[in-house]
Write a protein that holds these residues in place. Sequence first.
Motif, PDB file in Angstrom:
ATOM      1  N   GLU A 186       0.799  -1.226   0.000  1.00 57.20           N
ATOM      2  CA  GLU A 186       0.000   0.000   0.000  1.00 57.20           C
ATOM      3  C   GLU A 186       0.833   1.278   0.000  1.00 57.20           C
ATOM      4  N   PRO A 187       1.888   1.403   0.821  1.00 59.29           N
ATOM      5  CA  PRO A 187       2.681   2.637   0.768  1.00 59.29           C
ATOM      6  C   PRO A 187       3.281   2.892  -0.613  1.00 59.29           C
ATOM      7  N   VAL A 188       3.656   1.819  -1.313  1.00 56.22           N
ATOM      8  CA  VAL A 188       4.213   1.970  -2.660  1.00 56.22           C
ATOM      9  C   VAL A 188       3.130   2.467  -3.613  1.00 56.22           C
ATOM     10  N   ALA A 189       1.928   1.920  -3.505  1.00 53.60           N
ATOM     11  CA  ALA A 189       0.830   2.348  -4.370  1.00 53.60           C
ATOM     12  C   ALA A 189       0.472   3.809  -4.117  1.00 53.60           C
ATOM     13  N   VAL A 190       0.495   4.214  -2.848  1.00 53.53           N
ATOM     14  CA  VAL A 190       0.185   5.610  -2.512  1.00 53.53           C
ATOM     15  C   VAL A 190       1.217   6.547  -3.130  1.00 53.53           C
ATOM     16  N   ARG A 191       2.490   6.205  -2.999  1.00 51.64           N
ATOM     17  CA  ARG A 191       3.548   7.043  -3.580  1.00 51.64           C
ATOM     18  C   ARG A 191       3.464   7.069  -5.098  1.00 51.64           C
ATOM     19  N   ASP A 242     -10.396  12.963   3.846  1.00 47.58           N
ATOM     20  CA  ASP A 242      -9.700  13.813   4.800  1.00 47.58           C
ATOM     21  C   ASP A 242      -8.289  13.267   4.958  1.00 47.58           C
ATOM     22  N   GLU A 243      -7.626  13.611   6.041  1.00 48.20           N
ATOM     23  CA  GLU A 243      -6.236  13.175   6.201  1.00 48.20           C
ATOM     24  C   GLU A 243      -6.109  11.718   6.617  1.00 48.20           C
ATOM     25  N   SER A 244      -7.207  11.091   6.964  1.00 51.52           N
ATOM     26  CA  SER A 244      -7.181   9.690   7.387  1.00 51.52           C
ATOM     27  C   SER A 244      -7.355   8.776   6.181  1.00 51.52           C
ATOM     28  N   PRO A 245      -7.108   7.473   6.345  1.00 57.17           N
ATOM     29  CA  PRO A 245      -7.347   6.532   5.239  1.00 57.17           C
ATOM     30  C   PRO A 245      -8.824   6.192   5.045  1.00 57.17           C
ATOM     31  N   VAL A 246      -9.681   6.728   5.903  1.00 59.80           N
ATOM     32  CA  VAL A 246     -11.112   6.435   5.837  1.00 59.80           C
ATOM     33  C   VAL A 246     -11.830   7.545   5.072  1.00 59.80           C
ATOM     34  N   MET A 247     -12.509   7.196   3.985  1.00 60.00           N
ATOM     35  CA  MET A 247     -13.287   8.173   3.230  1.00 60.00           C
ATOM     36  C   MET A 247     -14.513   8.570   4.040  1.00 60.00           C
ATOM     37  N   GLN A 248     -14.950   9.804   3.850  1.00 59.12           N
ATOM     38  CA  GLN A 248     -16.113  10.324   4.555  1.00 59.12           C
ATOM     39  C   GLN A 248     -17.282  10.491   3.584  1.00 59.12           C
ATOM     40  N   GLY A 249     -18.484  10.428   4.119  1.00 62.59           N
ATOM     41  CA  GLY A 249     -19.656  10.602   3.274  1.00 62.59           C
ATOM     42  C   GLY A 249     -20.822  11.161   4.053  1.00 62.59           C
ATOM     43  N   ARG A 250     -21.794  11.688   3.320  1.00 63.22           N
ATOM     44  CA  ARG A 250     -23.024  12.203   3.933  1.00 63.22           C
ATOM     45  C   ARG A 250     -24.205  11.879   3.025  1.00 63.22           C
ATOM     46  N   VAL A 251     -25.270  11.353   3.630  1.00 60.77           N
ATOM     47  CA  VAL A 251     -26.534  11.170   2.927  1.00 60.77           C
ATOM     48  C   VAL A 251     -27.408  12.367   3.258  1.00 60.77           C
ATOM     49  N   HIS A 252     -27.757  13.140   2.243  1.00 59.52           N
ATOM     50  CA  HIS A 252     -28.538  14.352   2.452  1.00 59.52           C
ATOM     51  C   HIS A 252     -30.025  14.017   2.583  1.00 59.52           C
ATOM     52  N   PRO A 253     -30.817  14.935   3.123  1.00 54.84           N
ATOM     53  CA  PRO A 253     -32.262  14.685   3.245  1.00 54.84           C
ATOM     54  C   PRO A 253     -32.916  14.406   1.905  1.00 54.84           C
ATOM     55  N   PRO A 254     -34.040  13.713   1.916  1.00 61.75           N
ATOM     56  CA  PRO A 254     -34.701  13.342   0.652  1.00 61.75           C
ATOM     57  C   PRO A 254     -35.105  14.554  -0.174  1.00 61.75           C
ATOM     58  N   VAL A 255     -35.020  14.403  -1.484  1.00 63.27           N
ATOM     59  CA  VAL A 255     -35.567  15.375  -2.428  1.00 63.27           C
ATOM     60  C   VAL A 255     -37.013  14.970  -2.682  1.00 63.27           C
ATOM     61  N   GLU A 256     -37.931  15.817  -2.287  1.00 58.64           N
ATOM     62  CA  GLU A 256     -39.347  15.482  -2.388  1.00 58.64           C
ATOM     63  C   GLU A 256     -39.879  15.764  -3.792  1.00 58.64           C
TER      64      GLU A 256
END
Length: 317
Positions: A24-29, A237-251
């Motif tokens: 993984e470190p090689v792939a990142v570089r 963000d700076e971590s290896p974990v991607m962040q996400g948000r589910v927004h309120p429904p579009v009515e």
Amino acid sequence: MSARERLTDALYGAGWGTVKKLPEPVAVRLGRTIADAAWKRRGKGVLRLESNYARVVPGAGPERLAQMSRAGMRSYLRYWMESFRLPAWSPERIADSLSVKDLHHLTEGMAAGKGVVLALPHLANWDLAGAWVTTKLGIPFTTVAERLKPETLYDRFVAYREGLGMEVLPHSGGSAFGTLARRLRDGGLVCLVADRDLSASGVEVSFFGHAARMPAGPALLAQHTGARLLPVTLWYDESPVMQGRVHPPVEVPESGTRAEKTSVMTQALADAFATGIAEHLEDWHMLQRLWTEDLDPAHDPTHGPAYAPGQDREGAA
């Protein structure tokens, strides 16, 4: 198949065959090295990325745009390095690679039994998000894919995404909408990348103050089937974990013609996308023309001697 198409197919094949075997470190570089080299070359994709960023941040000068585009290319290559390696990740690794805010909008929608449409822009890694949905949540879903050239490259993408647990339909051919509607009526999940129109039937929206066209499909599917329509935004963000948000429904609006309802709903999607893009601009991998003005070469900010020839589709850098 042209020589360029054969080379493109070979490069993607090498990526899936070789990158996933690297430490993984090689792939990142490697990803960062490729990103920086592409950014320094200032080819068509990089110029387009800067032009799109300038629409979002109109006061940014050349130096600031260059900084943003460099970060954008690094994010874009992170997406590719992750995607090439995803088939080799364990289910546990995939399940731990995404943290989602307001997930209840999705789980409650699925529990209602009327189906859910998730609509995403080209932010961060939508393939990883899809793998997380099938792995962590155990929810299969259906999506569509643009038919790429050569056909062997399209086949690679379909096989890759099906290997992650997705049902993939071709964007062209006319039958995708009916199949998606059936999946939703059965209470299923449909996921669509929806910030760029690939047809002649897109809906005009105001996007960062300029006219653009986005696909009508998500809004039409919600109207036809009663499924819940949910915008989703992703970011790194700076971590290896991607962040996400589910927004309120579009009515679905209570009144108006089908076209009027579709316009209102698609604008609501565009507004939700704009919120996520403005907050995490470097993770928006839009290396193609998007705004209506840019489709006319006379108004294209990248049109001119510095605008190198090349393919104007996903993956061009």
